[in-house]
Design an enzyme around this catalytic site. Sequence first.
Site, PDB file in Angstrom:
ATOM      1  N   LYS A   1      -0.350  -8.357  17.993  1.00 11.18           N
ATOM      2  CA  LYS A   1      -0.067  -9.290  16.913  1.00 11.18           C
ATOM      3  C   LYS A   1       1.402  -9.641  16.704  1.00 11.18           C
ATOM      4  O   LYS A   1       1.747 -10.225  15.671  1.00 11.18           O
ATOM      5  CB  LYS A   1      -0.630  -8.752  15.596  1.00 11.18           C
ATOM      6  CG  LYS A   1      -0.038  -7.406  15.175  1.00 11.18           C
ATOM      7  CD  LYS A   1      -0.574  -6.963  13.827  1.00 11.18           C
ATOM      8  CE  LYS A   1       0.120  -5.701  13.352  1.00 11.18           C
ATOM      9  NZ  LYS A   1      -0.339  -5.284  12.014  1.00 11.18           N
TER      10      LYS A   1
ATOM     11  N   SER B   1      -5.546 -15.851  11.928  1.00  7.98           N
ATOM     12  CA  SER B   1      -4.188 -15.896  11.386  1.00  7.98           C
ATOM     13  C   SER B   1      -3.787 -17.324  11.045  1.00  7.98           C
ATOM     14  O   SER B   1      -4.218 -18.283  11.699  1.00  7.98           O
ATOM     15  CB  SER B   1      -3.203 -15.334  12.419  1.00  7.98           C
ATOM     16  OG  SER B   1      -1.872 -15.604  12.064  1.00  7.98           O
TER      17      SER B   1
ATOM     18  N   TYR C   1       0.677 -15.635  20.870  1.00  8.85           N
ATOM     19  CA  TYR C   1      -0.155 -14.904  19.906  1.00  8.85           C
ATOM     20  C   TYR C   1      -1.036 -15.867  19.117  1.00  8.85           C
ATOM     21  O   TYR C   1      -2.262 -15.684  19.013  1.00  8.85           O
ATOM     22  CB  TYR C   1       0.735 -14.101  18.950  1.00  8.85           C
ATOM     23  CG  TYR C   1       0.017 -13.661  17.695  1.00  8.85           C
ATOM     24  CD1 TYR C   1      -1.001 -12.714  17.747  1.00  8.85           C
ATOM     25  CD2 TYR C   1       0.353 -14.200  16.456  1.00  8.85           C
ATOM     26  CE1 TYR C   1      -1.661 -12.316  16.595  1.00  8.85           C
ATOM     27  CE2 TYR C   1      -0.298 -13.803  15.304  1.00  8.85           C
ATOM     28  CZ  TYR C   1      -1.304 -12.862  15.375  1.00  8.85           C
ATOM     29  OH  TYR C   1      -1.971 -12.481  14.233  1.00  8.85           O
TER      30      TYR C   1
ATOM     31  N   LYS D   1      -5.341 -16.513  19.039  1.00 10.10           N
ATOM     32  CA  LYS D   1      -6.189 -16.557  17.849  1.00 10.10           C
ATOM     33  C   LYS D   1      -7.013 -17.845  17.815  1.00 10.10           C
ATOM     34  O   LYS D   1      -8.210 -17.837  17.495  1.00 10.10           O
ATOM     35  CB  LYS D   1      -5.343 -16.434  16.578  1.00 10.10           C
ATOM     36  CG  LYS D   1      -4.725 -15.070  16.374  1.00 10.10           C
ATOM     37  CD  LYS D   1      -5.769 -14.002  16.087  1.00 10.10           C
ATOM     38  CE  LYS D   1      -5.157 -12.679  15.717  1.00 10.10           C
ATOM     39  NZ  LYS D   1      -6.165 -11.622  15.465  1.00 10.10           N
TER      40      LYS D   1
ATOM     41  N   ASN E   1       7.638  -7.240  11.104  1.00 10.58           N
ATOM     42  CA  ASN E   1       7.362  -7.939   9.852  1.00 10.58           C
ATOM     43  C   ASN E   1       8.412  -7.605   8.792  1.00 10.58           C
ATOM     44  O   ASN E   1       9.027  -6.532   8.808  1.00 10.58           O
ATOM     45  CB  ASN E   1       5.961  -7.591   9.349  1.00 10.58           C
ATOM     46  CG  ASN E   1       4.886  -8.093  10.288  1.00 10.58           C
ATOM     47  OD1 ASN E   1       5.066  -9.084  10.987  1.00 10.58           O
ATOM     48  ND2 ASN E   1       3.756  -7.402  10.321  1.00 10.58           N
TER      49      ASN E   1
END
Length: 338
Positions: A84, A124, A148, A152, A198
């Site tokens: 992720k 996402s 990424y 998704k 993050n």
Amino acid sequence: MNILLTGGAGYIGSHTAVVLMQEGHEVIIFDNFSNSKRSVLNRLEKITGKLIVCIDGDIRNRSLVKQTLQYYKIDAVLHFAGLKAVGESSEDPLAYYDNNVAGTISLLMAMKSCSVKILIFSSSATVYGVPHYLPIDEKHPTDPESPYGKTKLQIEQILSDLAKSDSSWRIFALRYFNPVGAHESGLIGEDPNGTPNNLMPYISQVAYGILDKLKIYGNDYDTPDGTGVRDYIHVMDLAEGHLAALDYVGNHNEAFSVMNLGTGNGCSVLELVNLYEYEASKKIPYEISARRTGDIAACYANPEMAFLKMGWKSKKTLREMCFDSWRWASTSLQKHKD
């Protein structure tokens, strides 16, 4: 219901496991621990007071997935397993397509062979790419920029095609915005390996003294204070969203649906830093750096569909997100200093 959580020992999966178990569901975790820790299992047992069943495996091992589905008589799958990190996906796209896309296909093939046709997929908001308008609703065009995000979206397209081919499937793709926070017990939270990708865990490590300072990428965006604006949602609200989605698919005949999970409110990087400083009573040193390629000024959700369809909406405030993150960080980060 007997529910399989792929990637269930990870950040979002573990918090969702708590909500499901407290609701009376039987939860089986399936995880390869590539970005999670086995110690989470003991913490889940402390929170729930129940024994945690966990299969140590990779979803690309189709025979093991099939064996697990059959042995535990699984009724539904919540699919969290996946790589992720946006930046990492650009550096090693093959790993992301192999793990995320090929892994999901392997899971779906196993589910199909066992006639398990209820799936909640962890998607996402990155599938939207650069916003054409704000707030972002589910009709917004999809144009992800990173490998990424592309994995998704490809998975969503596979799920849509599968549902079209067989209307007995019940599939829900939940498009998360920016999950933060931790369980109120302080026993589980976001615990990334290495330097955090993050914002919130990075801020936490600066506050705790693991990292020297926060690097803020750009303060010249067209936002109130010049820093990027995002839609931060408490991980426990997100977990409740999965429970609502599971209830929804069990009572409706929609083969495939997509839905945003966000608060509908934007918060800038500096606003989040200031709130965290207040809740943690810690100073967060930071420096301003140049914008990163691909970063955008603002991105936040229109979450109305989730409320209209599922009766779900976020409840927790940004202050609660910061306080819960700090409570978790102040108990979990000592190991980095030892």
